[in-house]
Design an enzyme around this catalytic site. Sequence first.
Site, short mmCIF file in Angstrom:
data_model
loop_
_atom_site.label_atom_id
_atom_site.label_comp_id
_atom_site.label_asym_id
_atom_site.label_seq_id
_atom_site.Cartn_x
_atom_site.Cartn_y
_atom_site.Cartn_z
N TRP A 99 0.85 -1.03 0.05
CA TRP A 99 0.10 -0.08 -0.02
C TRP A 99 0.84 1.21 0.13
O TRP A 99 0.49 2.10 -0.54
CB TRP A 99 -0.86 0.02 1.25
CG TRP A 99 -1.92 -1.34 1.18
CD1 TRP A 99 -1.85 -2.05 2.15
CD2 TRP A 99 -2.87 -1.38 0.34
NE1 TRP A 99 -2.91 -3.20 1.58
CE2 TRP A 99 -3.47 -2.56 0.58
CE3 TRP A 99 -3.29 -0.93 -1.07
CZ2 TRP A 99 -4.36 -3.38 -0.22
CZ3 TRP A 99 -4.23 -1.57 -1.88
CH2 TRP A 99 -4.85 -2.77 -1.50
N ASP A 166 -1.70 7.20 6.04
CA ASP A 166 -2.61 6.14 5.44
C ASP A 166 -2.71 5.15 6.90
O ASP A 166 -2.22 4.53 7.32
CB ASP A 166 -2.21 5.18 4.45
CG ASP A 166 -3.26 4.15 4.06
OD1 ASP A 166 -4.31 3.92 4.86
OD2 ASP A 166 -2.83 3.10 3.05
N LYS A 190 -12.51 -1.29 7.64
CA LYS A 190 -11.75 -2.32 8.71
C LYS A 190 -12.33 -2.06 10.12
O LYS A 190 -13.15 -2.81 10.84
CB LYS A 190 -10.10 -2.20 8.71
CG LYS A 190 -9.59 -2.80 7.49
CD LYS A 190 -9.23 -1.87 6.46
CE LYS A 190 -7.87 -2.37 5.42
NZ LYS A 190 -8.61 -3.47 4.69
C1 LIG Z 1 -3.24 0.03 4.88
C2 LIG Z 1 -4.05 0.16 3.63
N1 LIG Z 1 -4.25 1.00 2.43
C3 LIG Z 1 -4.97 1.10 1.51
C4 LIG Z 1 -5.85 0.22 1.44
C5 LIG Z 1 -6.55 0.37 0.29
O1 LIG Z 1 -7.66 0.63 0.41
P1 LIG Z 1 -9.20 0.74 -0.52
O2 LIG Z 1 -9.40 -0.59 -0.78
O3 LIG Z 1 -10.31 1.53 0.18
O4 LIG Z 1 -8.74 1.60 -1.77
C6 LIG Z 1 -5.99 -0.99 2.17
C7 LIG Z 1 -6.78 -2.13 1.91
O5 LIG Z 1 -6.67 -2.94 2.47
C8 LIG Z 1 -5.11 -1.07 3.28
O6 LIG Z 1 -4.93 -2.04 4.41
#
Ligand SMILES: Cc1ncc(COP(=O)(O)O)c(C=O)c1O
Length: 356
Positions: A99, A166, A190
């Site tokens: 991520w 994030d 989550k």
């Molecule tokens: C730490 C983190 N950042 C970003 C994301 C991506 O999120 P989204 O699916 O809402 O775009 C996730 C998804 O599991 C994640 O765990």
Amino acid sequence: MKKHNFNAGPSILPREVIEDTAKAILDFNGSGLSLMEISHRAKDFQPVVDEAVALFKELLNIPEGYSVLFLGGGASLEFCMVPFNFLEKKAAYLNTGVWAKKAMKEAKAFGEVVEVASSAESTYTYIPKDYTVPADADYFHITTNNTIYGTELKEDLNVNVPMIADMSSDIFSRPIDVSKYICIYGGAQKNLAPSGVTFVIVKNDALGKVSRYIPTMLNYQTHIDNGSMFNTPPVVPIYAALQTLRWIKAQGGVKEMERRATEKADMLYAEIDRNKMFVGTAAKEDRSRMNICFVMAPEYKDLEADFMKFATERGMVGIKGHRSVGGFRASCYNAMPKESVQALIDCMQEFEALHA
Ligand SMILES: Cc1ncc(COP(=O)(O)O)c(C=O)c1O
């Protein structure tokens, strides 16, 4: 059979939140209409957004001068909105997983990006510690909890530039010092709500400093000016988020969430370390309280599928590790009861008694 929901996201929510949302889907506030068929501009919906924003501010102790937004697009859209809104010349990123890397990739389209450190060479099993953040960076971007690898920054860092984080998978699991950040964002699916809504906490006076044109929908100022109602917001997930925020407050707030998270994680890690059939994958000092990752010990590797079947038969759901890591991942978000963690531990002990 009782199910123990260890899904990584979308994931377990408090039962009350699901029940209250289900009721509102059938009849919103006694209006005779479903939450799914009212206008977001209905008089009864504005108080939902207002209370959700107020509870965000209260629970996270957000200082004056910050806005809380509920948007669409997921954390993935924030990977691009962040540099669009904040990156003028240079930004620093800590590469702690897939991520973080995706966030960094988007930023590269907007200016110079410095990867201050990375743990990619060890499949992100730890969080790098010795690095220097360039003093002239517009911001330093971190991923506080690395959902896939089970590593977590459990305290706010001290760096010489404003941070952007994030916090998709650890928001509301500990107190945070919001004043160290100009922006905190995450997908809500989550610790907060079903999928479909993204939360963004943004420092108002950090905006307006980039010289580029920002498309209207990607400009945080648009959403601040319109109270997250520039376009149609995700009504049902926002309603569910409000129920979760009320639940967190009633349980004792983020300090209590942190206490419970630590208790549950300590229980499961103690079993992983004790049981000779399993090995934890994350560096001990960086172990996540939200996503607990482990594999079979090398001599029992052939039993991985057997344990998965054994655990599934006993009600465990969602414990398969992310496809890029393998093994197992037990996500223990705020709503996960201690009893479910104990049920997984019991499974691991029974399996050990049969095979080791
Ligand atoms: C730490 C983190 N950042 C970003 C994301 C991506 O999120 P989204 O699916 O809402 O775009 C996730 C998804 O599991 C994640 O765990």
